[in-house]
Design a protein around this motif. Structure first.
Motif, PDB file in Angstrom:
ATOM      1  N   HIS A  31      -1.485  -4.069  -9.548  1.00 45.27           N
ATOM      2  CA  HIS A  31      -0.278  -3.795 -10.025  1.00 45.27           C
ATOM      3  C   HIS A  31       0.851  -4.828 -10.043  1.00 45.27           C
ATOM      4  O   HIS A  31       0.805  -5.334  -8.749  1.00 45.27           O
ATOM      5  N   ASP A  46       4.537  -4.689 -10.055  1.00 46.54           N
ATOM      6  CA  ASP A  46       5.865  -3.797 -10.303  1.00 46.54           C
ATOM      7  C   ASP A  46       6.816  -4.554 -10.912  1.00 46.54           C
ATOM      8  O   ASP A  46       7.451  -3.842 -12.244  1.00 46.54           O
ATOM      9  N   HIS A  53       2.007  -8.984  -6.460  1.00 51.82           N
ATOM     10  CA  HIS A  53       1.357  -7.943  -7.021  1.00 51.82           C
ATOM     11  C   HIS A  53       0.964  -7.206  -5.988  1.00 51.82           C
ATOM     12  O   HIS A  53       0.894  -7.728  -4.777  1.00 51.82           O
ATOM     13  N   SER A  82      -6.754  -2.554 -14.445  1.00 53.73           N
ATOM     14  CA  SER A  82      -7.826  -1.639 -13.646  1.00 53.73           C
ATOM     15  C   SER A  82      -9.244  -2.498 -13.586  1.00 53.73           C
ATOM     16  O   SER A  82      -9.321  -3.271 -14.560  1.00 53.73           O
ATOM     17  N   ASP A  87      -0.200  -2.993 -15.051  1.00 50.85           N
ATOM     18  CA  ASP A  87      -1.145  -2.424 -14.401  1.00 50.85           C
ATOM     19  C   ASP A  87      -2.692  -2.766 -14.849  1.00 50.85           C
ATOM     20  O   ASP A  87      -2.892  -2.463 -16.127  1.00 50.85           O
TER      21      ASP A  87
END
Length: 82
Positions: A54, A56, A46, A63, A61
């Motif tokens: 995040h 990938d 991450h 927050s 994702d």
């Protein structure tokens, strides 16, 4: 200055996010199915941004503001046309 994530750990089907303001938030991985079903190696892969975390390889994702508000996965689950 906004609060951001600086560390993330996983234990017993939970995710623990350490924030730059000293708080640690624990949430169930069930809130994030992609993380719940990920391998240990995928979870470790991450990156941090000013707004969150995040993954990938998992297309995930999360927050910090969403965690603080108690929101889980916000992915829209619509029907796919055939």
């Amino acid at each position: 200055m906004s609060t951001s994530a600086k560390n993330v750990k996983f234990a017993n089907d939970s995710m623990w996010v350490e924030l730059t303001d000293g708080r640690t938030i624990g949430v169930p991985l069930a809130w994030f199915p992609r993380l719940l079903n990920a391998s240990e190696d995928q979870l470790k892969n991450h990156t941090f941004s000013p707004n969150g975390i995040h993954w990938d390889s998992l297309d995930e994702d999360i927050s910090v503001s969403g965690l603080l508000a108690g929101r889980g996965d916000q992915t829209k689950q619509g029907k796919v046309a055939a």
